[in-house]
Design an enzyme around this catalytic site. Structure first.
Site, PDB file in Angstrom:
ATOM      1  CB  SER A 146      -0.898   0.031   1.245  1.00 25.50           C
ATOM      2  OG  SER A 146      -1.666  -1.143   1.333  1.00 25.50           O
TER       3      SER A 146
HETATM    4  N1  SAM Z   1      -0.523  -4.531   3.993  1.00 22.06           N
HETATM    5  C1  SAM Z   1       0.240  -4.926   2.850  1.00 22.06           C
HETATM    6  C2  SAM Z   1       1.642  -4.394   2.837  1.00 22.06           C
HETATM    7  O1  SAM Z   1       2.016  -3.672   3.751  1.00 22.06           O
HETATM    8  O2  SAM Z   1       2.386  -4.743   1.909  1.00 22.06           O
HETATM    9  C3  SAM Z   1      -0.464  -4.633   1.564  1.00 22.06           C
HETATM   10  C4  SAM Z   1      -1.529  -5.596   1.319  1.00 22.06           C
HETATM   11  S1  SAM Z   1      -2.157  -5.748  -0.299  1.00 22.06           S
HETATM   12  C5  SAM Z   1      -2.852  -4.177  -0.626  1.00 22.06           C
HETATM   13  C6  SAM Z   1      -3.545  -6.789   0.069  1.00 22.06           C
HETATM   14  C7  SAM Z   1      -3.192  -8.212   0.397  1.00 22.06           C
HETATM   15  O3  SAM Z   1      -4.366  -8.894   0.828  1.00 22.06           O
HETATM   16  C8  SAM Z   1      -2.663  -9.017  -0.797  1.00 22.06           C
HETATM   17  O4  SAM Z   1      -1.396  -9.530  -0.502  1.00 22.06           O
HETATM   18  C9  SAM Z   1      -3.699 -10.139  -0.963  1.00 22.06           C
HETATM   19  O5  SAM Z   1      -3.139 -11.368  -1.385  1.00 22.06           O
HETATM   20  C10 SAM Z   1      -4.265 -10.237   0.439  1.00 22.06           C
HETATM   21  N2  SAM Z   1      -5.586 -10.869   0.531  1.00 22.06           N
HETATM   22  C11 SAM Z   1      -6.656 -10.758  -0.302  1.00 22.06           C
HETATM   23  N3  SAM Z   1      -7.684 -11.487   0.179  1.00 22.06           N
HETATM   24  C12 SAM Z   1      -7.258 -12.075   1.334  1.00 22.06           C
HETATM   25  C13 SAM Z   1      -7.866 -12.934   2.295  1.00 22.06           C
HETATM   26  N4  SAM Z   1      -9.129 -13.358   2.181  1.00 22.06           N
HETATM   27  N5  SAM Z   1      -7.122 -13.320   3.350  1.00 22.06           N
HETATM   28  C14 SAM Z   1      -5.839 -12.915   3.512  1.00 22.06           C
HETATM   29  N6  SAM Z   1      -5.212 -12.094   2.638  1.00 22.06           N
HETATM   30  C15 SAM Z   1      -5.918 -11.670   1.564  1.00 22.06           C
END
Ligand code: SAM
Length: 211
Positions: free
Chosen positions: A57
């Site tokens: 993000s």
């Molecule tokens: N917080 C992160 C960082 O600091 O890099 C950025 C996260 S990214 C915007 C969103 C993440 O959510 C992705 O890696 C995606 O694979 C994960 N994601 C999507 N659906 C999910 C779920 N149901 N459970 C766990 N992770 C999930």
């Protein structure tokens, strides 16, 4: 931009309000959480690709979500969507040794890379990385003071509401209409009542649930 300039900009723009959040973001090396070829852009205020079709993000969003949830020293936090592990590391700095961050990622390769980096950078005892569908939370570690969801849900997952402590706060992007997401702040009162505040329009990758 360098790290100090970025943090100064986030303070000026109002995304960072508290000294401890500024200090946490000054401490965590964002360049360690992005692919090598993108390191020159680590202190630009924008999301960057981290592989597997996912992103780290933008720094302003990391700061904003931590401030919106009021994450503080000693908190037990659940993060859904570990991605690179950067957001978890910043929260680990804020909660300090008295708190803990549990973070869950559905893509095993990302979870593994994040775990390795967090351990290498010294966050191993303050952050625990799980692999799985975070829309179901982590029941064995619940309840949590704060829940941060970093992927957009179709609706607020019931299971996450259940795993929030009375008096707790969850910050979660919700897709209200196709292509239109709003960041919600969800309060659970001491007697368990739920109140939702809509904060601002946002753009996140989707929360992918197993069922
Ligand atoms: N917080 C992160 C960082 O600091 O890099 C950025 C996260 S990214 C915007 C969103 C993440 O959510 C992705 O890696 C995606 O694979 C994960 N994601 C999507 N659906 C999910 C779920 N149901 N459970 C766990 N992770 C999930």
């Amino acid at each position: 931009m360098n790290k100090e300039e970025l943090i100064a900009k986030l303070i000026r723009e109002g995304y960072i309000a508290r000294k401890e959040v500024a200090e946490a973001m000054l401490k965590v090396p964002r360049e360690e959480f992005v692919p090598e070829e993108l390191r020159p852009y680590a202190y630009e205020d924008r999301p960057l690709p981290i592989g597997e079709g996912q992103t780290i993000s933008a720094p302003h969003m990391v700061a904003y979500m931590i401030e919106a949830a009021g994450i503080k020293r000693g908190d037990k936090v659940l993060e859904v969507g570990t991605g690179s592990g950067y957001h978890a590391a910043v929260m680990a700095e804020v909660v300090g040794p008295e708190g803990h961050v549990f973070t869950i990622e559905r893509i095993p390769e990302l979870a593994e890379r994040a775990k390795e980096r967090l351990e290498r950078l010294g966050y191993g005892d303050r952050v625990t990385v799980y692999v799985g569908d975070g829309s179901k939370g982590i029941p064995e570690e619940a309840p949590f003071d704060k829940i941060i969801v970093t992927a957009a849900a179709k609706e607020i997952p019931e299971e996450l509401l259940r795993q929030l402590k009375p008096g707790g706060i969850m910050v979660i992007p919700v897709e209200e209409a196709p292509g239109f997401q709003v960041l919600y702040r969800v309060h659970k009162s001491p007697d368990g009542k739920i109140r939702i505040e809509k904060l601002l329009p946002v753009m996140f990758v989707p929360l992918v649930s197993d069922s």
